[in-house]
Design a protein around this motif. Structure first.
Motif, short mmCIF file in Angstrom:
data_model
loop_
_atom_site.label_atom_id
_atom_site.label_comp_id
_atom_site.label_asym_id
_atom_site.label_seq_id
_atom_site.Cartn_x
_atom_site.Cartn_y
_atom_site.Cartn_z
N GLU A 96 9.75 -39.94 -6.73
CA GLU A 96 11.10 -40.23 -7.20
C GLU A 96 11.05 -41.14 -8.43
OE1 GLU A 96 13.47 -42.33 -4.30
OE2 GLU A 96 15.30 -42.07 -5.45
N GLU A 97 10.23 -42.20 -8.32
CA GLU A 97 10.10 -43.13 -9.44
C GLU A 97 9.59 -42.42 -10.70
OE1 GLU A 97 8.33 -46.93 -8.22
OE2 GLU A 97 7.29 -46.92 -10.15
N VAL B 244 12.21 -40.08 -12.27
CA VAL B 244 13.23 -40.85 -12.99
C VAL B 244 12.66 -41.32 -14.33
CG1 VAL B 244 14.57 -43.00 -12.96
CG2 VAL B 244 14.52 -41.54 -10.93
N GLU B 245 11.40 -41.79 -14.31
CA GLU B 245 10.75 -42.21 -15.56
C GLU B 245 10.69 -41.06 -16.55
OE1 GLU B 245 6.84 -43.82 -14.86
OE2 GLU B 245 7.66 -45.48 -13.68
N HIS C 268 14.62 -37.50 -15.37
CA HIS C 268 15.43 -36.65 -14.48
C HIS C 268 16.42 -37.50 -13.68
CE1 HIS C 268 12.99 -33.18 -15.41
NE2 HIS C 268 11.90 -33.90 -15.20
N GLN C 269 17.49 -36.83 -13.24
CA GLN C 269 18.41 -37.47 -12.29
C GLN C 269 17.92 -37.08 -10.90
OE1 GLN C 269 22.13 -35.79 -14.12
NE2 GLN C 269 22.96 -37.45 -12.87
N VAL C 270 17.68 -38.06 -10.06
CA VAL C 270 17.05 -37.77 -8.78
C VAL C 270 17.87 -38.35 -7.63
CG1 VAL C 270 14.93 -37.93 -7.43
CG2 VAL C 270 14.82 -37.90 -9.93
#
Lengths: 345, 345
Positions: A25-26, A29-30, A33-35
């Protein structure tokens, strides 16, 4: 892109199965992307699994996101035109553990019917995916064997590998993981009776039960190995881990028949250490090549002692294998940017 | 005690209910002897028949390793558990009050009406099995009684950051916080201010629901020549800024249409010791806003102008009404300590 991460959990049980989702997830996002991450409860009681999976099957995320990445069973049954699997394991009691003492249920018509239904629905739901990745070749092979499906290993990296540094090669072979029978710390302790060099062994991690921790300590005492074996039955912080590894001679990770190569091996490789493992360690053998980036021993105390001695006697070889160990990660593309690229391709 | 909070979730959308759920979990985890985790079940409510599947998803889930469930929203609260309490933020309103008001997508055809009946049946079944039902407001409570014949008690959601609303000076402006939306009727405040001569100012601060309404307010301020007296601060503001505006206001104003609950904006104003101006059709606010703690006017510019004049022309009166508001709120003991205690009862 809008990505939903979906996995199953047992409430209040944390562990590797959640970490991999949250680390990804991290990284997603980096990467811009929208997660959104969803963990839904699931219990693997044989009489409850099919109707729970039926409920999961009704989940339709089509309108909400561009892609769903699915992890633990039965996340992959959800409805979405672009679902990608990072498949960690089957509900193993109904698969590879069925014909073992770990089945945990009777081998009767009722349970066989559940098993066969589960396998059929798994096969169908997994086949709907845009792509299927596994955490190891072992799991990919299992998907082929039981479900007839092709999958590609996508090796999970460790979190923030830059924490692991290398400052030299001392006398200690370091093994950091939970202390439990199938991780075979006992075998390593036994091996230490037979070493002939000044090699030392450091075992560190939380015991699966206080009893087991005491049992291992007693073994060290009884065999008169207190000057050669350091046993720390406690939680090891990430900083301590990096500290223990940086001066290590090598790392040892020799679980009995594990699916994946295991984070302890990877952490060792990031700290440029050779990895000692055994011929029956399963996924670790995907990573370690004997004599190149580590040593593969028979799971026998004397054989293991020989490999320990070999490392201690040959510091130059240790350095070469340590460097090869780090290079092996690049060769296998065990890094987060590869993971992000493949799961979003 | 292991306490699982369950809520529904529209992926990638966050609002007050999500904040409340997160905060509840934090407060539970800060309670000695309690471990808490949030499960969010993705929720899709259109088309109407989809709702049947959504109910089956939650009803089909099974929980293991959980001692207590706190359910917040439909249909997530349908997850079966023998020790379940509800803290109803609201029911699925399209099946109840919005249907009665002719504003439901479940009244277009026979399918919709069937779905509506199914929702009511599932709700009634669930409510009958709950250990206890709390509602977030008297409005939710009375709807639950009216439509389902189910008795409940009111448990107001406390402020998540009540300590910020300390009160302060009584300045020369009216503060209107909260979401900026046609349904919150900030335009009426501007129109009312235009009818008042003098130097009273108005600060409107919050995220606009859409650009159309934001533009409408901007134009209104220009057309009425109020640029010196109306400060439009559109956007998500840090909570500290919201608190600063509330703490320094002479009075606060909040004009939602038929709000379910007291509303955070009202609670913040009361906590800060400010009288509140609202309207006769604001719903839940009327539980605490009256001539004793502020003013309740007809939702017209003229009536609001009169009420504002009365509230603000005598500063001592504004201060004393504000003090009454603060006392009333304090006496209700809407604190997280009390809330957690009741939910775990």
């Amino acid at each position: 892109m809008r990505i939903v991460l979906l996995s199953s959990i047992v409430p209040f049980i944390n562990g590797g199965a959640r970490f991999i989702v949250e680390w990804l997830e991290e990284k997603l996002v980096e990467a811009g992307h929208q997660v959104e991450r969803f963990y839904l409860p699931f219990t693997d009681d044989p009489n409850e699994i099919l109707h729970q999976i039926a409920a999961w099957r009704l989940i339709d995320l089509t309108q909400w996101c561009d892609r769903v990445i699915c992890f633990r069973p039965p996340a992959y049954v959800v409805d979405h035109p672009n679902k990608v699997l990072w498949f960690i394991h089957h509900i193993r009691t109904f698969y590879d553990l069925w014909d073992t003492p770990y089945r945990g249920m009777p081998d009767d018509a009722h349970h066989r019917a559940i098993r066969d239904n589960l396998r059929a629905l798994d096969t169908r739901a997994i086949a709907e995916s845009r792509a299927v990745f596994t955490n190891s070749q072992v799991v990919a092979d299992r998907l082929k064997t039981f479900n007839g499906l092709d999958a590609t290993p996508l090796y999970p990296p460790v979190y923030q590998p830059e924490r692991f540094i290398h400052t030299g090669y001392g006398d200690e072979i370091v093994a950091i993981s939970r202390l439990e029978p199938h991780k075979r710390q006992a075998l390593m302790i036994e091996a230490m009776q037979y070493v002939k060099t000044g090699v030392k062994l450091r075992l560190a991690g939380t015991a699966s039960s206080p009893d087991y921790g005491r049992q291992l300590l007693k073994m060290v005492d009884d065999l008169g190995l207190r000057d050669r074996v350091i046993l720390e039955d406690r939680w090891i912080s990430e900083d301590e881990k990096a500290h223990m590894l940086k001066e290590a001679l090598a790392v040892a990770y020799l679980p009995k028949d594990e699916d994946s190569y295991g984070y302890p091996s990877l952490e060792g490789a990031h700290a440029r250490k050779a990895i000692v493992t055994t011929t029956d360690s399963g996924g670790v053998l995907e990573l370690v090549e004997h004599g190149r980036n580590g040593l593969i021993s028979e799971p026998d105390p004397r054989a293991l002692a020989e490999q320990f001695d070999r490392l201690h006697a040959d510091k130059r070889g240790v350095a070469e294998m340590g460097t090869a160990s780090l290079n092996r990660l690049a060769e296998m593309k065990i890094d987060w940017s590869t993971v992000v690229d493949r799961l979003t391709a | 005690m292991k306490v699982l909070v369950v809520n529904n979730a529209a992926p990638f959308q966050r609002g007050g209910a999500e904040e409340l759920a997160d905060h509840l979990v934090r407060r539970l985890n800060a309670t000695p002897g309690v471990q808490s985790e949030l499960v969010r079940v993705p929720f899709t409510w259109e088309p109407a028949e989809r709702l049947i599947e959504e109910m089956l998803i939650s009803k089909g889930m099974r929980l293991y390793n959980v001692d207590r469930v706190i359910g917040l929203k439909f249909p997530a609260y349908l997850i079966p558990h023998h020790e379940k309490v509800l803290w109803l933020l609201h029911q699925f309103r399209q099946a109840y009050d919005l249907s009665e008001a002719g504003q439901s997508h479940l009244d277009f055809d026979e399918t919709g009406r069937t779905v509506k009946a199914a929702i009511k049946a599932a709700d009634n079944d669930c409510f009958a099995q709950c250990r206890k039902i709390w509602c977030n407001s008297p409005v939710t409570q009375s709807r639950l009684m009216k439509f389902n014949g189910v008795a409940s008690e009111v448990l107001y959601p406390p402020l998540n950051d009540g300590e910020l609303f300390t009160g302060g000076e009584y300045g020369d402006y009216v503060f209107a916080g909260g979401r900026v939306a046609a349904g919150k009727r900030q335009h009426l405040l501007i129109e009312a201010l235009a009818l008042l001569p003098g130097s009273l100012r108005l600060v409107i601060a919050g995220p606009p629901e859409n650009q159309v309404y934001a533009d409408r307010l901007t134009r209104l301020v220009e057309d009425l020549d109020l640029k010196d007296r109306v400060d439009l601060r559109f956007g998500f503001h840090p909570r500290e800024d919201i608190a600063r505006w509330a703490n320094g206001a002479l009075v606060c104003a909040y004009l939602p249409f038929d709000e379910d609950s007291v509303g955070y904006v009202t609670m913040e104003a009361f906590a800060a010791g400010k009288a509140v101006l609202t309207v006769t059709d604001s719903g839940g606010l009327l539980e605490i806003v009256s001539a004793d703690t502020g003013a309740v006017a007809e939702p017209t510019p003229q009536a609001l102008a009169q009420a504002l004049e009365r509230l603000t022309s005598d500063k001592a009166r504004a201060i004393s009404l504000g003090a009454a508001a603060r006392d009333l709120w304090r006496d209700k003991n809407v604190t997280w300590e009390a809330t957690v205690r009741r939910l775990l009862d």
